[in-house]
Enzyme design. Structure first.
Site, short mmCIF file in Angstrom:
data_model
loop_
_atom_site.label_atom_id
_atom_site.label_comp_id
_atom_site.label_asym_id
_atom_site.label_seq_id
_atom_site.Cartn_x
_atom_site.Cartn_y
_atom_site.Cartn_z
N ASN A 48 -41.09 -41.01 -19.75
CA ASN A 48 -39.90 -40.74 -20.56
C ASN A 48 -38.76 -41.54 -19.91
OD1 ASN A 48 -37.77 -39.72 -21.99
ND2 ASN A 48 -38.21 -37.57 -21.55
N ARG A 69 -42.52 -41.55 -24.43
CA ARG A 69 -41.69 -40.78 -25.36
C ARG A 69 -40.63 -41.73 -25.93
NH1 ARG A 69 -38.21 -35.28 -24.32
NH2 ARG A 69 -37.55 -35.09 -26.47
N HIS A 119 -36.82 -33.79 -31.44
CA HIS A 119 -37.69 -32.76 -30.82
C HIS A 119 -38.98 -32.58 -31.62
CE1 HIS A 119 -33.80 -30.62 -29.26
NE2 HIS A 119 -34.32 -31.35 -28.28
N ARG A 130 -23.12 -30.74 -27.03
CA ARG A 130 -22.93 -31.35 -28.36
C ARG A 130 -22.31 -30.34 -29.32
NH1 ARG A 130 -28.83 -33.15 -28.35
NH2 ARG A 130 -28.84 -34.96 -26.98
N GLU A 158 -44.12 -31.05 -24.25
CA GLU A 158 -44.06 -32.34 -24.91
C GLU A 158 -44.91 -33.40 -24.20
OE1 GLU A 158 -39.89 -31.38 -24.80
OE2 GLU A 158 -39.59 -32.49 -26.65
#
Ligand code: ADP
Length: 400
Positions: free
Chosen positions: A7, A91, A180, A241, A384
């Protein structure tokens, strides 16, 4: 087969090495401050102490080389030769509208990741650097791209289109993509398995609540709607956010605060959300502690978060014409029983009922619903990296 999952961020690179015989992790680590002074690699061979390497990493190629040195190190390493690694899974944040599933990395696939850079300006260039660094350091080893957006590509047009002049969609592909996706896919499938049902039989709302948060409406195994949009900024208020807001706020605040659009976007991404409201922290543990001490704005930030999750679950139930299962995952979803309980109590009108005893669980696959709940409520830890490793193995094996 051993599979390396990567990642790559702009200045960091996380990795996990899997042995797919038993899907165990053999080693993991993170390179930080790539391209910045003071770069370091923290390498953890599973079952042994972590090792810190403080060599300079001017770029991602240097970082990947250092990762290999760590993996091969006679003392702290876990493999004898790079050839032991059968494939690398990456990823990738944004696949635009090109990818409905993971893909073997080829030149056209790299071009498509490059084309999606305007949609994922922070992540896609770094993801690409990760791929290219691996190509340099281990040429000939197959690589697979796993997209955060892919699972959401089944959304109907009425769900993914914004009510803007249609030409923005045609010219610039302005639409909801969602993120996601690897997590929503994994937990929705696991939820069905856990309940001994087929995904095609269920209407599921998946709640990925972490530092970044998103919900998905997964109808009969396919994503029907999701809360993040063109970028991960839309939807729920998150750690830092803002989530959804009236777009006119930008034009109102910017001249008054003398902000450029870049500065405003940074504020919406990095200084808003529960951090912005509380003025204390983006971390939900800090907020829960501050709220317990009576800090009102911490309580307010948490209340806003729970309220918005509740509202969205209700709207997804309406969108799918019902809901059979609600799944909670990620840092907050897996680890905050109080938050789950409060959200579900507010959904009692839909027949959602949590068993407080069963719900007192952290990070463990559990059915937390009460026996008489009309809707199953599950906690399913997301994974993940494992999904990336599995996809990588499947694609590489099929390509042989
Ligand atoms: P990311 O989006 O960065 O992958 P995570 O899924 O790891 O984030 O979630 C991080 C969030 O989970 C943090 O806000 C952290 O405070 C929260 N979290 C972790 N453990 C707990 C806990 N025991 N109780 C409440 N929140 C927690």
């Amino acid at each position: 087969m051993k599979i390396l999952v990567i990642n790559a961020g702009s200045s960091s690179l996380k990795y996990q090495l899997f042995d797919m015989e038993d899907e165990s992790i053999i080693a993991k680590g993170v390179c930080e401050r790539i391209g910045i002074e003071g770069s370091q690699l923290k390498h953890t061979p599973i079952g042994k102490d972590s090792v810190i390497y403080t060599e300079p990493m001017p770029d991602h190629v240097a970082a990947i080389k250092l990762v290999f040195n760590a993996l091969l190190d006679p003392n702290t390493g876990v493999i004898k030769s790079m050839d032991e690694i059968g494939a690398v899974g990456h990823r990738i944040l944004h696949g635009g509208d090109k990818f409905t599933e993971s893909a073997l990395v080829t030149e056209p696939v790299k071009d498509a990741i490059r084309e999606a850079i305007p949609l994922g300006p922070l992540h896609n260039p770094a993801n690409l650097m990760g791929i290219e660094a691996c190509e340099k350091v281990m040429p000939g080893t197959p690589q697979v791209a796993v997209f955060d957006t892919a699972f959401h590509q089944t959304m109907p047009k009425k769900a993914f289109l914004y009510a803007l002049p249609y030409e923005y969609y045609e010219k610039y592909k302005v639409r909801r993509y969602g993120f996601h996706g690897t997590s929503h896919r994994y937990i929705s499938k696991r939820a069905a398995e856990f309940l001994g049902k087929k995904p095609e039989e269920l209407k599921i709302v998946t709640c990925h609540l972490g530092n970044g948060s998103s919900l998905a409406a997964v109808k009969y195994g396919k994503c029907f709607d999701t809360s993040m949009g063109l970028t991960p900024l839309e939807g729920l208020p998150m750690g830092t956010r803002s989530g959804s807001l009236d777009p006119a706020i930008l034009g109102f605040v910017m001249p008054r605060e003398n902000l450029t659009i870049d500065e405003m976007t940074t504020i919406l991404n990095k200084k808003s959300g529960v951090l912005g409201v509380s003025g204390i922290s983006s971390d939900f543990r800090d907020l829960e502690a501050a709220s317990a001490e009576g800090k009102e704005r911490a309580t307010l930030a948490l209340d806003m978060f729970k309220y918005n999750v509740t509202k969205l679950i209700g709207s997804y139930a309406a969108a799918m014409g019902g809901v059979d299962v609600i799944v909670f995952t990620a840092g907050v979803g897996e680890n905050s029983p109080g938050l789950r309980l409060e959200i579900c109590e507010n959904l009692a009108f839909m027949g959602v009922k949590v068993d407080p005893e069963k719900n007192n669980v952290r990070g463990k696959e559990t059915d937390v619903s009460a026996a008489d709940s009309k809707v199953k409520v599950l906690v399913i830890p997301t994974n993940e990296e494992l999904v990336i490793a599995r996809d990588t193995q499947d694609i590489v094996t099929a390509a042989k």
